[in-house]
Scaffold this motif. Structure first.
Motif, PDB file in Angstrom:
ATOM      1  N   GLU A 276     -20.165  68.275  68.579  1.00  0.00           N
ATOM      2  CA  GLU A 276     -19.961  69.360  68.429  1.00  0.00           C
ATOM      3  C   GLU A 276     -19.487  69.484  67.061  1.00  0.00           C
ATOM      4  O   GLU A 276     -19.835  70.275  66.129  1.00  0.00           O
ATOM      5  CB  GLU A 276     -20.542  70.671  69.215  1.00  0.00           C
TER       6      GLU A 276
ATOM      7  N   PHE B  57     -19.784  68.448  63.816  1.00  0.00           N
ATOM      8  CA  PHE B  57     -19.016  70.391  62.729  1.00  0.00           C
ATOM      9  C   PHE B  57     -18.312  69.507  61.119  1.00  0.00           C
ATOM     10  O   PHE B  57     -18.243  69.431  60.058  1.00  0.00           O
ATOM     11  CB  PHE B  57     -18.112  71.384  63.576  1.00  0.00           C
ATOM     12  N   LYS B  58     -16.988  68.699  61.426  1.00  0.00           N
ATOM     13  CA  LYS B  58     -16.438  67.914  61.627  1.00  0.00           C
ATOM     14  C   LYS B  58     -17.054  66.755  59.517  1.00  0.00           C
ATOM     15  O   LYS B  58     -16.916  66.825  58.574  1.00  0.00           O
ATOM     16  CB  LYS B  58     -15.472  67.063  61.626  1.00  0.00           C
TER      17      LYS B  58
ATOM     18  N   TRP C 188     -19.928  67.325  58.995  1.00  0.00           N
ATOM     19  CA  TRP C 188     -21.226  67.934  58.220  1.00  0.00           C
ATOM     20  C   TRP C 188     -19.892  69.268  57.020  1.00  0.00           C
ATOM     21  O   TRP C 188     -20.175  68.437  55.989  1.00  0.00           O
ATOM     22  CB  TRP C 188     -22.063  69.618  58.889  1.00  0.00           C
TER      23      TRP C 188
ATOM     24  N   MET D   2     -28.346  72.573  57.278  1.00  0.00           N
ATOM     25  CA  MET D   2     -28.086  73.134  58.577  1.00  0.00           C
ATOM     26  C   MET D   2     -28.733  75.009  58.976  1.00  0.00           C
ATOM     27  O   MET D   2     -29.076  74.912  59.596  1.00  0.00           O
ATOM     28  CB  MET D   2     -26.252  74.040  58.584  1.00  0.00           C
TER      29      MET D   2
END
Ligand code: MBD
Ligand code: FE
Length: 308
Positions: free
Chosen positions: A66, A70-71, A73, A214
């Motif tokens: 996750e 996140f990085k 994204w 998202m």
């Protein structure tokens, strides 16, 4: 890349790259003189923001998979130019609420990422630039700009922008021509304005970019209710940044940008001229400097002379 040659790229990149250029230039200088860099303030605010994320990691046992997602994204938010969109959709409303605590005059809301400088300068009564066959319900928005003591503000300006009948903003989507449904209207000597336009449609944020992806991944609605953006200005007065919404809109109360307020709802009525409708809306501006030293929330002041 310009936004007009971008038919081949995604909606997200079309909207995002231009919004990023504008945010980087600091063109929206009507709002602030820029943030301070006091060390204690940085430590407090940045520290609290980071601790919010760290506590989410601890509480919800965030995994390396996750964290890496996140990085990727965040990198994609930069690559698509969606920082202004993401920040204005998910955070600006909280900043606006803080600002509103010490503001007088008409109710405001967020600016969003799609204001443009240098649009058509028009005298009231004005018709916004539009295509010959501009689709949608003809709409008149009219009213008066006054100071908090009721004095009409002659020569006040109403800077207005909104989507077309399909939910597209000129300057940020390939379809509408430059300047479509945007303008800066000068009020008459009684501060009155009358603007002829088309009723805007509900809007979804781009679904093919990281902000929309998202939003969908979380099962949230990507829609904003139909809205008209306004900046109301007059010399010596604080610029009012606001939006107007429409009674009965299915997305009222579910705005992805959390920017709709009950005080900002219009209920346009037929004028009898074809399918044309009209709404009347007055704006009250507070004098500049009046409140700058007073950080007491409006509702907690002893003064009884606050405007609506
Ligand atoms: C919009 O049209 C808007 O007004 C805001 C605040 C965010 C995204 C799109
Ligand atoms: Fe908008």
């Amino acid at each position: 890349m310009t936004t007009t040659e971008s038919q081949s790229v995604s909606d997200a990149v079309t909207a995002g790259s231009h919004a990023t250029d504008i945010a980087r230039s600091g063109a929206a200088t009507f709002r602030t003189a820029g943030g301070g860099a006091d060390e204690a303030r940085v430590a407090t605010v940045v520290g609290a923001a980071l601790e919010g994320i760290r506590s989410a990691i601890r509480e919800h046992k965030v995994t390396y998979e996750e964290f890496d997602a996140f990085k990727r994204w965040l990198i994609s938010v930069s690559d698509t130019g969606e920082w202004p969109l993401f920040l204005d959709v998910y955070l600006e409303f909280e900043v606006e609420k803080v600002a509103a605590e010490t503001q007088d005059g008409s109710v405001g809301t967020i600016l969003g990422p799609f204001w443009l400088d240098g649009q058509a300068q028009l005298d009231s009564p004005a018709t916004l630039p539009m295509r010959d066959d501009e689709p949608g319900t003809p709409m008149i928005l009219a009213g008066q700009v006054t100071a908090t003591d009721g004095t009409p503000l002659a020569g006040a300006k109403v800077d207005i922008w909104h989507t077309d009948d399909e939910g597209w903003y000129s300057g940020f989507a390939a379809k509408p021509p430059a300047g479509n449904l945007r303008g800066v209207v000068t009020c008459d000597d009684q501060g009155r304005y009358e603007i002829h336009t088309r009723r805007p449609a509900p809007y979804t944020i781009p679904l093919d970019g990281p902000t929309g992806q998202m939003t969908l991944a979380a099962g949230w609605s990507p829609w904003r209710p139909a809205h008209i953006h306004l900046l109301v200005t007059a010399p010596g007065h604080r610029t009012l940044t606001t939006q107007l919404f429409f009674t009965g809109d299915p997305y009222l109360g579910h705005d992805v940008a959390s920017a709709d307020k009950p005080e900002l709802t219009l209920d346009p009525q037929p004028t009898g001229n074809g399918d044309e409708v009209r709404s009347d809306r007055d704006f009250v501006l507070e004098a500049e400097g009046d409140r700058i030293q007073d950080s007491t929330p409006i509702g907690q002041r002893s003064s009884t002379s606050e405007a609506q």
